[in-house]
Design a protein around this motif. Structure first.
Motif, PDB file in Angstrom:
ATOM      1  N   UNK A 213     -33.738 -72.905 -18.011  1.00 34.08           N
ATOM      2  CA  UNK A 213     -31.919 -72.438 -17.206  1.00 34.08           C
ATOM      3  C   UNK A 213     -32.467 -72.761 -16.336  1.00 34.08           C
ATOM      4  N   UNK A 214     -33.490 -72.924 -15.877  1.00 34.99           N
ATOM      5  CA  UNK A 214     -33.804 -73.570 -14.352  1.00 34.99           C
ATOM      6  C   UNK A 214     -32.942 -74.654 -14.524  1.00 34.99           C
ATOM      7  N   UNK A 215     -32.847 -75.282 -15.952  1.00 36.99           N
ATOM      8  CA  UNK A 215     -32.370 -76.965 -15.637  1.00 36.99           C
ATOM      9  C   UNK A 215     -31.150 -76.840 -15.781  1.00 36.99           C
ATOM     10  N   UNK A 216     -30.273 -76.064 -15.966  1.00 42.92           N
ATOM     11  CA  UNK A 216     -29.093 -76.137 -16.189  1.00 42.92           C
ATOM     12  C   UNK A 216     -28.951 -75.588 -15.067  1.00 42.92           C
ATOM     13  N   UNK A 311     -30.436 -67.395 -25.213  1.00 44.70           N
ATOM     14  CA  UNK A 311     -31.776 -66.684 -25.339  1.00 44.70           C
ATOM     15  C   UNK A 311     -33.060 -66.438 -24.544  1.00 44.70           C
ATOM     16  N   UNK A 312     -33.086 -67.436 -23.518  1.00 41.23           N
ATOM     17  CA  UNK A 312     -33.848 -67.247 -22.811  1.00 41.23           C
ATOM     18  C   UNK A 312     -33.447 -67.022 -21.618  1.00 41.23           C
ATOM     19  N   UNK A 313     -31.947 -66.709 -21.150  1.00 40.56           N
ATOM     20  CA  UNK A 313     -31.381 -65.152 -19.852  1.00 40.56           C
ATOM     21  C   UNK A 313     -31.058 -64.362 -20.619  1.00 40.56           C
ATOM     22  N   UNK A 318     -35.611 -65.452 -16.305  1.00 45.69           N
ATOM     23  CA  UNK A 318     -35.006 -66.313 -15.473  1.00 45.69           C
ATOM     24  C   UNK A 318     -33.792 -66.688 -15.145  1.00 45.69           C
ATOM     25  N   UNK A 319     -33.097 -66.167 -15.882  1.00 42.59           N
ATOM     26  CA  UNK A 319     -30.851 -65.746 -14.863  1.00 42.59           C
ATOM     27  C   UNK A 319     -31.092 -65.188 -13.961  1.00 42.59           C
ATOM     28  N   UNK A 324     -35.310 -63.086 -10.468  1.00 41.61           N
ATOM     29  CA  UNK A 324     -35.817 -64.013 -10.988  1.00 41.61           C
ATOM     30  C   UNK A 324     -35.243 -65.070 -10.151  1.00 41.61           C
ATOM     31  N   UNK A 325     -35.296 -66.272 -10.061  1.00 38.44           N
ATOM     32  CA  UNK A 325     -35.635 -66.603 -11.372  1.00 38.44           C
ATOM     33  C   UNK A 325     -37.255 -66.492 -12.026  1.00 38.44           C
TER      34      UNK A 325
END
Length: 348
Positions: A213-216, A311-313, A318-319, A324-325
């Motif tokens: 998520x952070x990379x996106x 799924x991470x979000x 993270x989102x 967050x993150x």
């Protein structure tokens, strides 16, 4: 006749005492144990809403225990995890906050003693360890680290990133974390198996990749195209978008390379865990697979968001725009991981 009556009376008294004793023992089932071991995921660490972190009873181990106890009223949860533990501290200690919890000095030694003292009364052991071998190697930007105990990345500097979180990965640190993982997880698993004996069910888990998520978000510049949180909010910075000219200037290649790198590390890390678990006769709750960590195809109904990122979000912080993150699972994520374990738990 007098002797015969006395003998009969004594026999009756003995039978009555035996029956009473049997009734008492039958009324209270023997206490059984579920032993949970691991890092912050095992003890439900969550953002506290004030910029810090706290342990809760909403971890995956707690969710799993509540489900198991429904069918096993005498089951007790021996909760032995500690936020911040990596494979080295799990074995050798070194984290002050964790060391204070264990009379035996380390989580592993404490677990060994518990298992040896309760042979025949432990139904289940669960384990998550290894994620913190790497979380200190990643800086989400602005000096905000990703340690699972809520601490910042080592040597991170406080600086204004002026917008979205930038991901900074110390690859030498990652390599060192992998080396420790390869050396220490086999010893951890073999020692747990020896202490538990051959018949106790032990289940260890693989890890999801929160940094997707952070990379996106980094790829999106100031937030354009950033994944929405579970509540439909924007990603962590909630800012405006990068222009088409900025995208054309070539940011994509570096972000894609970071995603590839993180995915490769996750695959290698989880491969080590799976092999070590299998070699020690430990089952695998494959959370990496449950979170579809390698599935970059668009999520259903989300043309611009990969399945793994959604799924991470959905299952972590993270989102989240307010708290967050943060890499930890939210309540939905804890339940999701608990279900992955539950599919493997043997009936009583």
């Amino acid at each position: 006749m007098h002797i015969t009556r006395s003998a009969a009376l004594a026999a009756a008294v003995l039978l009555a005492a035996a029956a009473c004793s049997s009734g008492e023992s039958g009324g209270a089932a023997e206490e059984r144990y579920y032993l949970s071991l691991g890092d912050s995921l095992a003890v439900g660490v969550q953002p506290d809403g004030e910029g810090g972190f706290e342990e809760t009873t909403d971890g995956y181990t707690d969710a799993l225990y509540r489900t198991l106890k429904d069918g096993r009223p005498s089951l007790r949860h021996e909760r032995m995890g500690c936020g911040g533990e990596d494979t080295t501290t799990f074995m050798d200690g070194g984290l002050e906050a964790c060391g204070e919890r264990y009379t035996e000095g380390t989580q592993l030694a404490q677990a060994e003693r518990f298992l040896e003292e309760n042979r025949g009364r432990v139904d289940l052991v669960t384990l998550d360890i290894g994620g913190n071998n790497f979380t200190g190697c990643v800086d989400l930007g602005g000096g905000s680290g990703a340690s699972e105990d809520g601490g910042g990345a080592e040597d991170a500097e406080d600086e204004d990133t002026g917008g979205s979180p930038e991901v900074d990965v110390d690859r030498a640190c990652v390599d060192e974390g992998l080396d420790r993982l390869k050396e220490e997880v086999p010893e951890i698993t073999s020692r747990l198996r020896a202490a538990a004996g051959p018949d106790v069910q032990i289940i260890g888990m693989t890890y999801y990749n929160p940094f997707l998520a952070a990379m996106l978000l980094e790829e999106s510049g100031d937030g354009a195209g950033a994944p929405d949180g579970p509540d439909g909010s924007d990603g962590p910075d909630g800012g405006g978008g990068a222009s088409g000219d900025e995208e054309a200037e070539g940011g994509d290649s570096s972000e894609e390379e970071l995603v590839d790198y993180a995915t490769d590390v996750l695959v290698e890390m989880n491969g080590v865990l799976r092999t070590s678990y299998s070699d020690a006769g430990i089952q695998v709750a494959d959370v990496e697979e449950s979170f579809e960590s390698e599935n970059f195809a668009p999520a259903e109904g989300e043309a611009d968001m990969p399945t793994n990122v959604k799924n991470i979000c959905d299952y972590t912080w993270m989102c989240n725009t307010e708290d967050g993150p943060d890499i930890h699972t939210n309540q939905a994520g804890a339940l999701y991981i608990a279900e992955t374990f539950e599919q493997l738990v043997e009936s009583a």
